[in-house]
Design a protein around this motif. Structure first.
Motif, PDB file in Angstrom:
ATOM      1  N   ARG A   1     -24.090  55.996 125.150  1.00 49.23           N
ATOM      2  CA  ARG A   1     -23.708  57.151 124.343  1.00 49.23           C
ATOM      3  C   ARG A   1     -22.501  57.397 125.016  1.00 49.23           C
ATOM      4  NH1 ARG A   1     -26.873  60.261 121.185  1.00 49.23           N
ATOM      5  NH2 ARG A   1     -28.840  59.748 121.935  1.00 49.23           N
ATOM      6  N   LYS A   2     -22.584  57.577 126.338  1.00 57.68           N
ATOM      7  CA  LYS A   2     -21.266  57.952 127.173  1.00 57.68           C
ATOM      8  C   LYS A   2     -20.000  57.105 126.756  1.00 57.68           C
ATOM      9  CE  LYS A   2     -20.122  59.026 131.826  1.00 57.68           C
ATOM     10  NZ  LYS A   2     -21.003  59.211 133.358  1.00 57.68           N
ATOM     11  N   LEU A   3     -20.319  55.701 126.754  1.00 57.09           N
ATOM     12  CA  LEU A   3     -19.315  54.843 126.331  1.00 57.09           C
ATOM     13  C   LEU A   3     -18.831  55.036 124.885  1.00 57.09           C
ATOM     14  CD1 LEU A   3     -17.707  52.190 127.036  1.00 57.09           C
ATOM     15  CD2 LEU A   3     -19.397  50.881 125.902  1.00 57.09           C
TER      16      LEU A   3
ATOM     17  N   ASP B   1     -28.853  53.778 125.050  1.00 59.90           N
ATOM     18  CA  ASP B   1     -29.296  54.767 126.099  1.00 59.90           C
ATOM     19  C   ASP B   1     -28.008  55.609 126.391  1.00 59.90           C
ATOM     20  OD1 ASP B   1     -27.530  53.182 127.244  1.00 59.90           O
ATOM     21  OD2 ASP B   1     -28.867  51.823 128.235  1.00 59.90           O
ATOM     22  N   GLU B   2     -28.347  56.572 127.458  1.00 63.20           N
ATOM     23  CA  GLU B   2     -27.239  57.271 127.855  1.00 63.20           C
ATOM     24  C   GLU B   2     -25.875  56.806 128.290  1.00 63.20           C
ATOM     25  OE1 GLU B   2     -26.559  60.836 127.536  1.00 63.20           O
ATOM     26  OE2 GLU B   2     -28.348  60.380 126.393  1.00 63.20           O
TER      27      GLU B   2
ATOM     28  N   LYS C   1     -16.282  44.100 134.837  1.00 60.41           N
ATOM     29  CA  LYS C   1     -17.648  43.698 135.146  1.00 60.41           C
ATOM     30  C   LYS C   1     -18.724  44.672 134.498  1.00 60.41           C
ATOM     31  CE  LYS C   1     -16.706  40.578 139.070  1.00 60.41           C
ATOM     32  NZ  LYS C   1     -16.852  40.459 140.357  1.00 60.41           N
ATOM     33  N   LYS C   2     -18.578  45.831 134.748  1.00 56.08           N
ATOM     34  CA  LYS C   2     -19.646  46.964 134.432  1.00 56.08           C
ATOM     35  C   LYS C   2     -19.547  47.096 133.044  1.00 56.08           C
ATOM     36  CE  LYS C   2     -20.830  51.620 135.044  1.00 56.08           C
ATOM     37  NZ  LYS C   2     -20.591  52.911 135.702  1.00 56.08           N
ATOM     38  N   LEU C   3     -18.415  46.930 132.254  1.00 59.21           N
ATOM     39  CA  LEU C   3     -18.564  46.928 130.927  1.00 59.21           C
ATOM     40  C   LEU C   3     -19.301  45.747 130.191  1.00 59.21           C
ATOM     41  CD1 LEU C   3     -14.780  47.937 129.970  1.00 59.21           C
ATOM     42  CD2 LEU C   3     -16.967  49.126 129.204  1.00 59.21           C
ATOM     43  N   GLU C   4     -19.003  44.588 130.815  1.00 55.33           N
ATOM     44  CA  GLU C   4     -19.684  43.281 130.471  1.00 55.33           C
ATOM     45  C   GLU C   4     -21.199  43.259 130.593  1.00 55.33           C
ATOM     46  OE1 GLU C   4     -18.605  40.678 128.736  1.00 55.33           O
ATOM     47  OE2 GLU C   4     -16.654  41.919 128.610  1.00 55.33           O
ATOM     48  N   GLU C   5     -21.505  44.073 131.825  1.00 60.31           N
ATOM     49  CA  GLU C   5     -23.130  44.210 131.973  1.00 60.31           C
ATOM     50  C   GLU C   5     -23.658  45.264 130.954  1.00 60.31           C
ATOM     51  OE1 GLU C   5     -22.653  44.242 136.587  1.00 60.31           O
ATOM     52  OE2 GLU C   5     -23.631  45.955 135.711  1.00 60.31           O
ATOM     53  N   LEU C   6     -22.827  46.224 130.638  1.00 60.10           N
ATOM     54  CA  LEU C   6     -23.494  47.288 129.544  1.00 60.10           C
ATOM     55  C   LEU C   6     -23.588  46.465 128.432  1.00 60.10           C
ATOM     56  CD1 LEU C   6     -23.679  50.125 129.830  1.00 60.10           C
ATOM     57  CD2 LEU C   6     -21.227  50.612 128.701  1.00 60.10           C
ATOM     58  N   LYS C   7     -22.616  45.421 128.073  1.00 61.74           N
ATOM     59  CA  LYS C   7     -22.679  44.697 126.731  1.00 61.74           C
ATOM     60  C   LYS C   7     -24.024  43.730 126.693  1.00 61.74           C
ATOM     61  CE  LYS C   7     -19.240  42.015 125.551  1.00 61.74           C
ATOM     62  NZ  LYS C   7     -17.996  41.452 125.091  1.00 61.74           N
ATOM     63  N   GLY C   8     -24.211  43.438 127.977  1.00 66.13           N
ATOM     64  CA  GLY C   8     -25.308  42.250 128.022  1.00 66.13           C
ATOM     65  C   GLY C   8     -26.561  43.014 127.667  1.00 66.13           C
ATOM     66  N   ASN C   9     -26.872  44.465 127.900  1.00 66.13           N
ATOM     67  CA  ASN C   9     -27.980  44.940 127.814  1.00 66.13           C
ATOM     68  C   ASN C   9     -28.314  45.162 125.983  1.00 66.13           C
ATOM     69  OD1 ASN C   9     -28.249  45.272 130.392  1.00 66.13           O
ATOM     70  ND2 ASN C   9     -27.652  47.607 130.166  1.00 66.13           N
ATOM     71  N   ASN C  10     -27.547  45.701 125.418  1.00 68.15           N
ATOM     72  CA  ASN C  10     -27.563  45.882 123.867  1.00 68.15           C
ATOM     73  C   ASN C  10     -26.107  45.993 123.262  1.00 68.15           C
ATOM     74  OD1 ASN C  10     -28.141  46.537 121.318  1.00 68.15           O
ATOM     75  ND2 ASN C  10     -29.001  48.644 121.811  1.00 68.15           N
ATOM     76  N   ASN C  11     -25.652  44.827 122.717  1.00 67.50           N
ATOM     77  CA  ASN C  11     -24.180  44.947 122.343  1.00 67.50           C
ATOM     78  C   ASN C  11     -24.093  46.116 121.218  1.00 67.50           C
ATOM     79  OD1 ASN C  11     -21.533  44.260 122.074  1.00 67.50           O
ATOM     80  ND2 ASN C  11     -22.086  42.715 120.560  1.00 67.50           N
TER      81      ASN C  11
END
Lengths: 182, 148
Positions: free
Chosen positions: A123-125, A119-120, B6-16
């Protein structure tokens, strides 16, 4: 198919008659891990495919002389990392682009890549990761995506654990700043 | 920074992994690698065959070139020695003594002419000495020739 351990695979490879079979098993065991590692460095699927092929060709040629000083897994990652960095260097000299321009080119590739499903925010990451220096990018990817331990990473990148921790810390800080600025 | 981690960990949780590959890529890859290894081996075998075939020709070529180099070097060495022997070393010394930086072709010609002139003077002195001897001893030139 029960998965062979690295030691068993190397033993199998030493038997000339079963060499091809052993190598095929090594490819099957590590192709995905190495592919994703390479892909996150070079972004484009076609480039990652070429580099992965070159990596395994080098492995095929060098496996006979592999002295098992390090783990097979570490050795494979080292070859894949070096191949990826060499590829990036070649691309920069090929198009006579300064570093910043080539990173922008990779960001554009990310925008148009048909094999990017994120997702966006993702992509940003990825764009923020592309802003990092090459080595820092590799450290971040190995820690964040592959969840690799620092001492294993240290053997692959031949860098001290302390330096790797510092590198990861700086990378996270830069990514945070990128998110704040954007 | 803690919050961002924490935000990075959450982001990883969605779709690594946000990247994907064409369908069947990993299934076909081992075959692709095997084919490339076989074609690389064929190329390598072909290169070895070619090398084995042209090896005697290469060896012969190198021997001929080696002989030619030795012959040319020897001839050059002999010729350079012969040329050096023909020139008086005193002449070289004189040229260098004058001033090597101002040496010109004309200068070289002048030195050579001067040398020739000195030889003529020496010959003239010698013949004068013989004439004076013949006159003093009152020896007739015709008689001398007859005696000889």
């Amino acid at each position: 198919m029960s998965e062979y351990s690295d030691k068993e695979l190397l033993l199998l490879f030493k038997d000339i008659e079963r060499r091809n079979y052993a190598f095929n098993l090594i490819v099957r065991k590590y192709q995905q891990k190495l592919y994703w590692h390479i892909r996150k460095i070079v972004i484009k699927h076609e480039d990652a495919d070429d580099i992965l092929q070159n990596t395994f060709i080098k492995v095929w040629k060098g496996l006979e002389g592999f002295r098992e000083d390090s783990k097979l897994y570490t050795w494979l990652y080292r070859i894949a990392t070096n191949e990826s960095l060499t590829f990036l260097k070649q691309q920069k000299t090929k198009y006579l682009l300064p570093i910043i321009d080539y990173e922008n080119h990779l960001k554009e590739t990310l925008e148009s890549d048909e094999y990017f499903n994120g997702d966006e925010i993702q992509r940003k990451l990825q764009k923020a990761i592309l802003d990092l220096p090459e080595k820092q990018r590799i450290v971040f990817n190995l820690k964040y995506f592959d969840e690799m331990k620092y001492d294993e990473m240290s053997k692959i990148l031949k860098t001290s654990v302390g330096a790797l921790k510092a590198s990861y810390h700086h990378a996270v800080k830069k990514i945070e700043n990128y998110f704040k600025e954007d | 920074m803690e919050n961002f981690n924490k935000k990075l960990e959450e982001l990883k949780g969605n779709n690594n992994n946000p990247f994907s590959v064409p369908k069947g890529y990993f299934e076909d890859f081992p075959t692709k690698i095997q084919e490339r290894i076989i074609s690389d081996n064929k190329e390598y075998a072909w290169a070895i065959k070619l090398f084995r075939f042209i090896k005697p020709q290469f060896a012969l070529g190198f021997i001929i070139i080696g002989f030619a180099v030795i012959a040319i070097t020897t001839i050059n060495f002999i010729l350079s020695n012969r040329t050096n022997a023909g020139i008086d070393s005193d002449l070289y010394t004189r040229i260098i003594e004058v001033d090597a930086s101002e040496f010109s072709e004309q200068h070289f010609i002048d030195v050579l002419l001067e040398d020739e002139k000195k030889i003529d003077d020496h010959k003239k002195e010698e013949s004068d000495f013989y004439i004076h001897y013949l006159v003093d001893e009152n020896i007739d030139y015709g008689t001398l020739i007859d005696e000889l």
